[in-house]
Design a protein around this motif. Sequence first.
Motif, PDB file in Angstrom:
ATOM      1  N   LYS A  42      -1.588  12.805  -0.355  1.00  0.00           N
ATOM      2  CA  LYS A  42      -0.485  13.768  -0.414  1.00  0.00           C
ATOM      3  C   LYS A  42       0.825  13.060  -0.683  1.00  0.00           C
ATOM      4  CE  LYS A  42       1.980  17.207   2.368  1.00  0.00           C
ATOM      5  NZ  LYS A  42       2.086  17.859   3.687  1.00  0.00           N
ATOM      6  N   PHE A  43       1.023  11.913  -0.028  1.00  0.00           N
ATOM      7  CA  PHE A  43       2.276  11.177  -0.201  1.00  0.00           C
ATOM      8  C   PHE A  43       2.422  10.677  -1.636  1.00  0.00           C
ATOM      9  CE2 PHE A  43       4.648   7.083   0.089  1.00  0.00           C
ATOM     10  CZ  PHE A  43       5.889   7.619   0.428  1.00  0.00           C
ATOM     11  N   GLU A  44       1.356  10.138  -2.188  1.00  0.00           N
ATOM     12  CA  GLU A  44       1.453   9.643  -3.561  1.00  0.00           C
ATOM     13  C   GLU A  44       1.678  10.790  -4.536  1.00  0.00           C
ATOM     14  OE1 GLU A  44      -0.970   6.962  -6.842  1.00  0.00           O
ATOM     15  OE2 GLU A  44      -1.295   6.640  -4.699  1.00  0.00           O
ATOM     16  N   THR A  45       1.078  11.929  -4.259  1.00  0.00           N
ATOM     17  CA  THR A  45       1.318  13.104  -5.098  1.00  0.00           C
ATOM     18  C   THR A  45       2.794  13.484  -5.059  1.00  0.00           C
ATOM     19  OG1 THR A  45      -0.927  13.927  -4.693  1.00  0.00           O
ATOM     20  CG2 THR A  45       0.695  15.518  -5.489  1.00  0.00           C
ATOM     21  N   GLU A  46       3.412  13.397  -3.881  1.00  0.00           N
ATOM     22  CA  GLU A  46       4.850  13.666  -3.756  1.00  0.00           C
ATOM     23  C   GLU A  46       5.657  12.700  -4.617  1.00  0.00           C
ATOM     24  OE1 GLU A  46       5.962  13.470   0.326  1.00  0.00           O
ATOM     25  OE2 GLU A  46       4.610  15.088   0.947  1.00  0.00           O
ATOM     26  N   LEU A  47       5.273  11.432  -4.606  1.00  0.00           N
ATOM     27  CA  LEU A  47       5.984  10.426  -5.403  1.00  0.00           C
ATOM     28  C   LEU A  47       5.891  10.745  -6.891  1.00  0.00           C
ATOM     29  CD1 LEU A  47       4.866   7.078  -3.689  1.00  0.00           C
ATOM     30  CD2 LEU A  47       6.931   8.412  -3.237  1.00  0.00           C
ATOM     31  N   ARG A  48       4.701  11.061  -7.338  1.00  0.00           N
ATOM     32  CA  ARG A  48       4.490  11.334  -8.764  1.00  0.00           C
ATOM     33  C   ARG A  48       5.214  12.621  -9.189  1.00  0.00           C
ATOM     34  NH1 ARG A  48       0.336   8.307 -11.206  1.00  0.00           N
ATOM     35  NH2 ARG A  48      -0.704   6.875  -9.768  1.00  0.00           N
ATOM     36  N   ASN A  49       5.214  13.614  -8.296  1.00  0.00           N
ATOM     37  CA  ASN A  49       5.921  14.860  -8.602  1.00  0.00           C
ATOM     38  C   ASN A  49       7.429  14.628  -8.702  1.00  0.00           C
ATOM     39  OD1 ASN A  49       3.560  16.333  -8.692  1.00  0.00           O
ATOM     40  ND2 ASN A  49       3.727  17.091  -6.590  1.00  0.00           N
ATOM     41  N   PHE A  50       7.945  13.750  -7.829  1.00  0.00           N
ATOM     42  CA  PHE A  50       9.374  13.418  -7.877  1.00  0.00           C
ATOM     43  C   PHE A  50       9.727  12.788  -9.219  1.00  0.00           C
ATOM     44  CE2 PHE A  50      12.812  10.341  -7.357  1.00  0.00           C
ATOM     45  CZ  PHE A  50      13.806  11.112  -6.768  1.00  0.00           C
ATOM     46  N   SER A 101       0.862  -1.177   0.000  1.00  0.00           N
ATOM     47  CA  SER A 101       0.000   0.000   0.000  1.00  0.00           C
ATOM     48  C   SER A 101       0.899   1.228   0.000  1.00  0.00           C
ATOM     49  CB  SER A 101      -0.894   0.008   1.246  1.00  0.00           C
ATOM     50  OG  SER A 101      -1.721  -1.130   1.273  1.00  0.00           O
ATOM     51  N   VAL A 102       0.558   2.209  -0.818  1.00  0.00           N
ATOM     52  CA  VAL A 102       1.404   3.400  -0.912  1.00  0.00           C
ATOM     53  C   VAL A 102       1.230   4.259   0.336  1.00  0.00           C
ATOM     54  CG1 VAL A 102       1.798   5.554  -2.173  1.00  0.00           C
ATOM     55  CG2 VAL A 102       1.439   3.418  -3.425  1.00  0.00           C
ATOM     56  N   SER A 103       2.285   4.291   1.157  1.00  0.00           N
ATOM     57  CA  SER A 103       2.288   5.117   2.370  1.00  0.00           C
ATOM     58  C   SER A 103       3.728   5.351   2.771  1.00  0.00           C
ATOM     59  CB  SER A 103       1.527   4.433   3.516  1.00  0.00           C
ATOM     60  OG  SER A 103       2.183   3.250   3.913  1.00  0.00           O
ATOM     61  N   ARG A 104       3.974   6.406   3.538  1.00  0.00           N
ATOM     62  CA  ARG A 104       5.333   6.772   3.878  1.00  0.00           C
ATOM     63  C   ARG A 104       6.060   5.651   4.622  1.00  0.00           C
ATOM     64  NH1 ARG A 104       7.012  11.669   3.046  1.00  0.00           N
ATOM     65  NH2 ARG A 104       4.893  12.485   3.097  1.00  0.00           N
ATOM     66  N   GLY A 105       5.346   4.935   5.473  1.00  0.00           N
ATOM     67  CA  GLY A 105       5.965   3.859   6.236  1.00  0.00           C
ATOM     68  C   GLY A 105       6.448   2.700   5.389  1.00  0.00           C
ATOM     69  N   LYS A 106       5.911   2.555   4.173  1.00  0.00           N
ATOM     70  CA  LYS A 106       6.336   1.468   3.282  1.00  0.00           C
ATOM     71  C   LYS A 106       7.572   1.829   2.469  1.00  0.00           C
ATOM     72  CE  LYS A 106       2.902  -1.163   4.517  1.00  0.00           C
ATOM     73  NZ  LYS A 106       3.133  -2.350   5.366  1.00  0.00           N
ATOM     74  N   GLY A 107       7.975   3.105   2.494  1.00  0.00           N
ATOM     75  CA  GLY A 107       9.259   3.489   1.920  1.00  0.00           C
ATOM     76  C   GLY A 107       9.318   3.638   0.414  1.00  0.00           C
ATOM     77  N   GLN A 108       8.189   3.907  -0.242  1.00  0.00           N
ATOM     78  CA  GLN A 108       8.241   4.084  -1.698  1.00  0.00           C
ATOM     79  C   GLN A 108       9.071   5.301  -2.098  1.00  0.00           C
ATOM     80  OE1 GLN A 108       5.301   3.418  -0.125  1.00  0.00           O
ATOM     81  NE2 GLN A 108       4.291   1.724  -1.182  1.00  0.00           N
ATOM     82  N   ASP A 109       9.123   6.331  -1.238  1.00  0.00           N
ATOM     83  CA  ASP A 109       9.915   7.517  -1.554  1.00  0.00           C
ATOM     84  C   ASP A 109      11.408   7.181  -1.588  1.00  0.00           C
ATOM     85  OD1 ASP A 109       9.767   6.995   1.179  1.00  0.00           O
ATOM     86  OD2 ASP A 109       9.883   9.104   1.758  1.00  0.00           O
TER      87      ASP A 109
END
Length: 390
Positions: free
Chosen positions: A322-330, A277-285
Amino acid sequence: MGKQATSWNTMQKRIRWALMILALFTLLTLTFFFYTRSAFNSCNSTDHFQAQIQSTSVTSSSGPNPLGFMKSKLALLVSHELSLSGGPLLLMELAFLLRRVGAEVVWITNQKPAQADDGVAYSLERKMLDRGVQVFSAKGQKAIDTAMEADLVVLNTAVAGKWLEGVLKENVKQVLPKVLWWIHEMRGHYFKLEYVKHLPFVAGAMIDSHTTAEYWKNRTRERLGIKMPETYVVHLGNSKDHMEVAEDIVAKRVLREHVRESLGVRDDDLLFAIINSVSRGKGQDLFLRSFYESLQLIQEKHQQVPSVHAIIVGSDLNAQTKFETELRNFVLEKKIQNRVHFVNKTLTVAPYLAAIDALVQNSQARGECFGRITIEAMAFQLPVLVTLSV
């Protein structure tokens, strides 16, 4: 003979390429891990069931079903939520196994899903209803009557403990002797009396690993002054459906080709995945930062390797957090949108495991346990890069 030698040499090169890039991932991910670690650190029938459950994963399909004693018995399964996360899906599999031996199974979800997850919850409920599992409301007299009549009550996760007090009220003591509490979490904020004050009085606890069991034993004693009930360690296993795909060479080839074609990834490209699941705790960033740095190093060192891609499975195209938006923007900022692919969360991960060359399990949240996706990838004989913070 010449063709066989060429094929073997090509395979050896792909393995070397994958291991080299995997080593880059390891170095960069660990660097980011230590850099950010401080921020993340600031995170009756029942008796028979306990005696038999440990043999379920190792019993031959030709032998007697270890859950056969539940035939014609009533089992109530209580989940804190109904989603595509690990806990609810494991409980659903248990529901189907119980139905297969002729048990009557009732499902209750204690926490109403957020509006964005309504469609997922509805789909999972339909899946259960289609396979003979009854779905009841978590509150009301029907839930109480079912709990009183059940031969076995399974509470899934520590949070589900709130249902005992909130719904059963004065009937709690009558139900506790037939409760099996299935605990997956290690996070500190679950060690609250409001969640687990009834834990010492249930028939037993079932926990996924010896490490987690020891952690619960120590924390409940030291922080809450309560004692764990009889505890059984039952390691996670893969479903029969998953293993059938993992062991079918033809099926894996077909799935690989289909998924890669849909992503625009060639067969000889290297594809890394993170499936959570896309979330900060899973470390996708951190995964994406490591992936970008790996691309930079490959370019700087003039390494002759196949085109490298990354896939993030577990996105939520409806919620757009918000977190997924950050990923996509990156991804857009670094101009790697032709290398990074976002896939919506799904109940079926086998096609993506068949399509990738390596899995990255990069959970960073304090108390993250051994993810089931890890052993699902191992069943597909994939290399797995894991960085866990506990």
